[in-house]
Motif scaffolding. Structure first.
Motif, PDB file in Angstrom:
ATOM      1  N   TRP A 212       0.801  -1.220   0.000  1.00 22.89           N
ATOM      2  CA  TRP A 212       0.000   0.000   0.000  1.00 22.89           C
ATOM      3  C   TRP A 212       0.836   1.273   0.000  1.00 22.89           C
ATOM      4  CZ3 TRP A 212       1.617   1.827   4.678  1.00 22.89           C
ATOM      5  CH2 TRP A 212       1.976   0.875   5.642  1.00 22.89           C
ATOM      6  N   GLY A 213       2.168   1.167  -0.058  1.00 24.57           N
ATOM      7  CA  GLY A 213       3.002   2.363  -0.101  1.00 24.57           C
ATOM      8  C   GLY A 213       4.412   2.108   0.401  1.00 24.57           C
ATOM      9  N   ASP A 214       5.253   3.105   0.268  1.00 25.33           N
ATOM     10  CA  ASP A 214       6.656   3.032   0.668  1.00 25.33           C
ATOM     11  C   ASP A 214       6.914   4.030   1.790  1.00 25.33           C
ATOM     12  OD1 ASP A 214       6.952   1.236  -1.440  1.00 25.33           O
ATOM     13  OD2 ASP A 214       7.557   2.827  -2.841  1.00 25.33           O
ATOM     14  N   TRP A 215       7.534   3.536   2.863  1.00 26.84           N
ATOM     15  CA  TRP A 215       7.860   4.366   4.026  1.00 26.84           C
ATOM     16  C   TRP A 215       9.366   4.562   4.141  1.00 26.84           C
ATOM     17  CZ3 TRP A 215       4.825   6.990   7.419  1.00 26.84           C
ATOM     18  CH2 TRP A 215       3.463   6.690   7.450  1.00 26.84           C
ATOM     19  N   SER A 216       9.736   5.732   4.664  1.00 24.38           N
ATOM     20  CA  SER A 216      11.130   5.998   5.005  1.00 24.38           C
ATOM     21  C   SER A 216      11.143   6.912   6.221  1.00 24.38           C
ATOM     22  CB  SER A 216      11.871   6.659   3.838  1.00 24.38           C
ATOM     23  OG  SER A 216      13.196   7.011   4.208  1.00 24.38           O
ATOM     24  N   LYS A 254       0.338   5.190  -4.511  1.00 19.66           N
ATOM     25  CA  LYS A 254      -0.418   5.489  -5.723  1.00 19.66           C
ATOM     26  C   LYS A 254      -1.903   5.317  -5.448  1.00 19.66           C
ATOM     27  CE  LYS A 254       0.796   4.505  -9.829  1.00 19.66           C
ATOM     28  NZ  LYS A 254       1.128   3.814 -11.102  1.00 19.66           N
ATOM     29  N   TRP A 255      -2.684   6.282  -5.966  1.00 24.04           N
ATOM     30  CA  TRP A 255      -4.136   6.215  -5.910  1.00 24.04           C
ATOM     31  C   TRP A 255      -4.621   6.177  -7.355  1.00 24.04           C
ATOM     32  CZ3 TRP A 255      -6.456   6.184  -1.052  1.00 24.04           C
ATOM     33  CH2 TRP A 255      -5.640   6.530   0.014  1.00 24.04           C
ATOM     34  N   THR A 260       1.515  10.001  -5.260  1.00 25.03           N
ATOM     35  CA  THR A 260       1.587  11.020  -4.213  1.00 25.03           C
ATOM     36  C   THR A 260       2.739  10.733  -3.256  1.00 25.03           C
ATOM     37  OG1 THR A 260       0.078   9.795  -2.757  1.00 25.03           O
ATOM     38  CG2 THR A 260      -0.900  11.393  -4.282  1.00 25.03           C
ATOM     39  N   GLN A 261       3.231  11.805  -2.650  1.00 22.29           N
ATOM     40  CA  GLN A 261       4.267  11.674  -1.622  1.00 22.29           C
ATOM     41  C   GLN A 261       4.046  12.736  -0.558  1.00 22.29           C
ATOM     42  OE1 GLN A 261       8.454  12.644  -2.485  1.00 22.29           O
ATOM     43  NE2 GLN A 261       9.033  10.780  -1.359  1.00 22.29           N
ATOM     44  N   LEU A 262       4.049  12.302   0.682  1.00 23.41           N
ATOM     45  CA  LEU A 262       3.943  13.192   1.838  1.00 23.41           C
ATOM     46  C   LEU A 262       5.241  13.072   2.631  1.00 23.41           C
ATOM     47  CD1 LEU A 262       2.147  15.039   3.644  1.00 23.41           C
ATOM     48  CD2 LEU A 262       1.470  12.951   4.872  1.00 23.41           C
ATOM     49  N   SER A 263       5.849  14.228   2.978  1.00 21.56           N
ATOM     50  CA  SER A 263       7.141  14.171   3.666  1.00 21.56           C
ATOM     51  C   SER A 263       7.252  15.301   4.679  1.00 21.56           C
ATOM     52  CB  SER A 263       8.293  14.257   2.664  1.00 21.56           C
ATOM     53  OG  SER A 263       8.276  15.496   1.974  1.00 21.56           O
ATOM     54  N   TYR A 264       8.016  15.009   5.719  1.00 17.67           N
ATOM     55  CA  TYR A 264       8.380  16.005   6.729  1.00 17.67           C
ATOM     56  C   TYR A 264       9.888  15.967   6.908  1.00 17.67           C
ATOM     57  CZ  TYR A 264       9.656  17.789  11.288  1.00 17.67           C
ATOM     58  OH  TYR A 264      10.304  18.442  12.292  1.00 17.67           O
ATOM     59  N   THR A 265      10.517  17.142   6.903  1.00 17.42           N
ATOM     60  CA  THR A 265      11.965  17.226   7.120  1.00 17.42           C
ATOM     61  C   THR A 265      12.278  18.396   8.038  1.00 17.42           C
ATOM     62  OG1 THR A 265      12.272  18.628   5.151  1.00 17.42           O
ATOM     63  CG2 THR A 265      12.554  16.246   4.861  1.00 17.42           C
ATOM     64  N   ALA A 266      13.325  18.236   8.815  1.00 21.33           N
ATOM     65  CA  ALA A 266      13.896  19.320   9.605  1.00 21.33           C
ATOM     66  C   ALA A 266      15.342  19.480   9.166  1.00 21.33           C
ATOM     67  CB  ALA A 266      13.820  19.005  11.097  1.00 21.33           C
ATOM     68  N   LYS A 267      15.762  20.714   8.915  1.00 25.56           N
ATOM     69  CA  LYS A 267      17.105  20.948   8.409  1.00 25.56           C
ATOM     70  C   LYS A 267      17.609  22.296   8.901  1.00 25.56           C
ATOM     71  CE  LYS A 267      15.137  22.626   4.049  1.00 25.56           C
ATOM     72  NZ  LYS A 267      15.081  22.442   2.586  1.00 25.56           N
ATOM     73  N   VAL A 308       1.275  13.720  -8.680  1.00 18.15           N
ATOM     74  CA  VAL A 308       1.495  13.727 -10.126  1.00 18.15           C
ATOM     75  C   VAL A 308       0.423  12.868 -10.780  1.00 18.15           C
ATOM     76  CG1 VAL A 308       3.084  13.170 -11.996  1.00 18.15           C
ATOM     77  CG2 VAL A 308       3.987  14.021  -9.818  1.00 18.15           C
ATOM     78  N   TRP A 309      -0.261  13.444 -11.763  1.00 16.21           N
ATOM     79  CA  TRP A 309      -1.232  12.705 -12.577  1.00 16.21           C
ATOM     80  C   TRP A 309      -0.950  12.996 -14.048  1.00 16.21           C
ATOM     81  CZ3 TRP A 309      -5.216  14.526 -15.859  1.00 16.21           C
ATOM     82  CH2 TRP A 309      -6.050  13.521 -16.364  1.00 16.21           C
ATOM     83  N   LYS A 310      -0.432  12.015 -14.741  1.00 14.44           N
ATOM     84  CA  LYS A 310      -0.069  12.161 -16.149  1.00 14.44           C
ATOM     85  C   LYS A 310       0.817  13.392 -16.323  1.00 14.44           C
ATOM     86  CE  LYS A 310      -4.102   9.659 -17.936  1.00 14.44           C
ATOM     87  NZ  LYS A 310      -5.287   9.696 -18.831  1.00 14.44           N
TER      88      LYS A 310
END
Length: 380
Positions: A212-216, A254-255, A260-267, A308-310
């Motif tokens: 159902w998706g990729d985690w990191s 993917k839906w 789609t990608q949701l991300s959180y970063t601290a830098k 991203v869609w097409k």
């Protein structure tokens, strides 16, 4: 490279009097760069590869000139008309960049190691001539002598863990900068600065693919030690140590036909050595500028969503920025006639929201791209 700039700046200052500087400037700069590149790669076997690259470079006869006409008023009355010319010549040392790497597999672990060395230097000679209609003329000579060195190494070890991959590593960077400023007429004091910085970091990241998706998910710890020296004397109040932890998290899926990608970063964004330098340099008879050795690094927390869609792409981002660095002017005379330009940290957290939409359809042999975006921050 040829660089030409023509611009107008209006500067207003208010002390016990109100000063207005209307400045029209024309800049003309020319630089030529000579670069070389020597590299080799060697594959020991299917599991081990190493290589090295050496890149020398030098700017050839870089020089520039600036002409400025300044109309100065106090309380809306003419104070002076000043025409100034600034001619700069820079004698650059040869710069040297060396990189070596190793990539290999030992058992189930993948090892990636890089080490870098960099050095350069320059000596800039500046001659500023100021012709005043009402007061004394000035001829200001200055020399800025800068030398930089950097050594950095990074090691990453990746190995399978459960149904995913664990990557752990370490990164160490050492930088050394000598920054000297000499003014023959002593309109600003001569200064000899040295800046040293050691940054050490350890990090870990775990990633896994699911139906159902990729985690990191990962975390990075940094310790940054900064030392400031003036005339070979260690300045304790301007030498500091920072400890920070920066987590990051991302999820992609993917839906249907939508990726789609949701991300959180601290830098962090660290101030440049020019921003940290305590040397005072001459701009004109009303203005001097310097760095601020007590600047704190900028910390950014960012939450982003991309889809991203097409041929349609959408990105949304919300961030919080702490210790933002801005250019700052302070009056050094009560009447407002003299100004010191430097840097400071904004004392409030700045929220920023941005949204961008781009369309890139393929029409025959053409691939046009149209984009629109909006960005808003809470800086007041």
């Amino acid at each position: 490279m040829k660089y030409i700039q023509d611009y107008t700046v209006i500067l207003k200052k208010r002390g016990t009097q109100e000063w207005t500087h209307n400045m029209n400037s024309f800049n003309d700069n020319l630089s030529k760069i000579l670069e070389g590149n020597i590299r080799f790669n060697y594959q020991i076997n299917d599991k081990h590869t190493l290589g090295m690259k050496y890149q020398p470079n030098k700017q050839l006869s870089p020089d520039g000139s600036r002409e400025t006409y300044t109309h100065v008023t106090t309380d809306n009355q003419l104070y002076d008309e000043i025409y100034s010319t600034a001619n700069n010549y820079t004698n650059d040392d040869w710069g040297h960049e060396i990189n070596a790497y190793y990539n290999g597999i030992v058992g189930t672990a993948n090892i990636d190691f890089n080490i870098d060395y960099f050095q350069n230097g320059s000596r800039e000679y500046s001659n500023v001539k100021e012709l005043s209609e009402k007061y004394e003329n000035r001829n200001v000579h200055s020399i800025g002598d800068v030398k930089n060195r950097l050594v950095a190494g990074k090691l990453i070890v990746s190995l399978p863990l459960g149904k995913g991959t664990l990557a752990v590593g370490s990164e160490v960077t050492y930088t050394h900068r000598n920054d000297d400023y000499l003014n023959e007429e002593n309109y600003v004091p001569t200064s000899y600065s040295k800046l040293e910085e050691i940054n050490a970091a350890g990090f870990a990241e775990y990633s896994q693919n699911f139906p159902w998706g990729d985690w990191s998910v990962g975390v990075r710890y940094e310790q940054d030690k900064f030392g400031h020296f003036e005339n070979n004397q260690h300045i304790d109040e301007q030498s500091r140590t920072f400890d920070n932890v920066f987590p990051h998290l991302s999820f992609s899926t993917k839906w249907g036909n939508i990726q789609t990608q949701l991300s959180y970063t601290a830098k962090t964004v660290r101030p440049s050595y020019q921003q940290l330098s305590n040397n005072v340099s001459y701009s004109d008879r009303f203005t001097q500028q310097k760095g601020t050795p007590t600047l704190r690094p900028t910390i950014i927390h960012d939450l982003s969503l991309a889809a991203v869609w097409k041929w349609l792409q959408l990105s949304l981002s919300y961030s919080q920025t702490k210790n933002w660095i801005l250019y700052w002017g302070e009056l050094t005379e009560e009447d407002g006639s003299q100004t010191m330009l430097s840097y400071r940290n904004w004392n409030k957290s700045i929220p920023t929201f941005s949204a961008f939409l781009s369309v890139s359809p393929k029409i025959g042999c053409w691939s046009p791209m149209i984009g629109i975006g909006v960005k808003n921050n809470g800086l007041q």
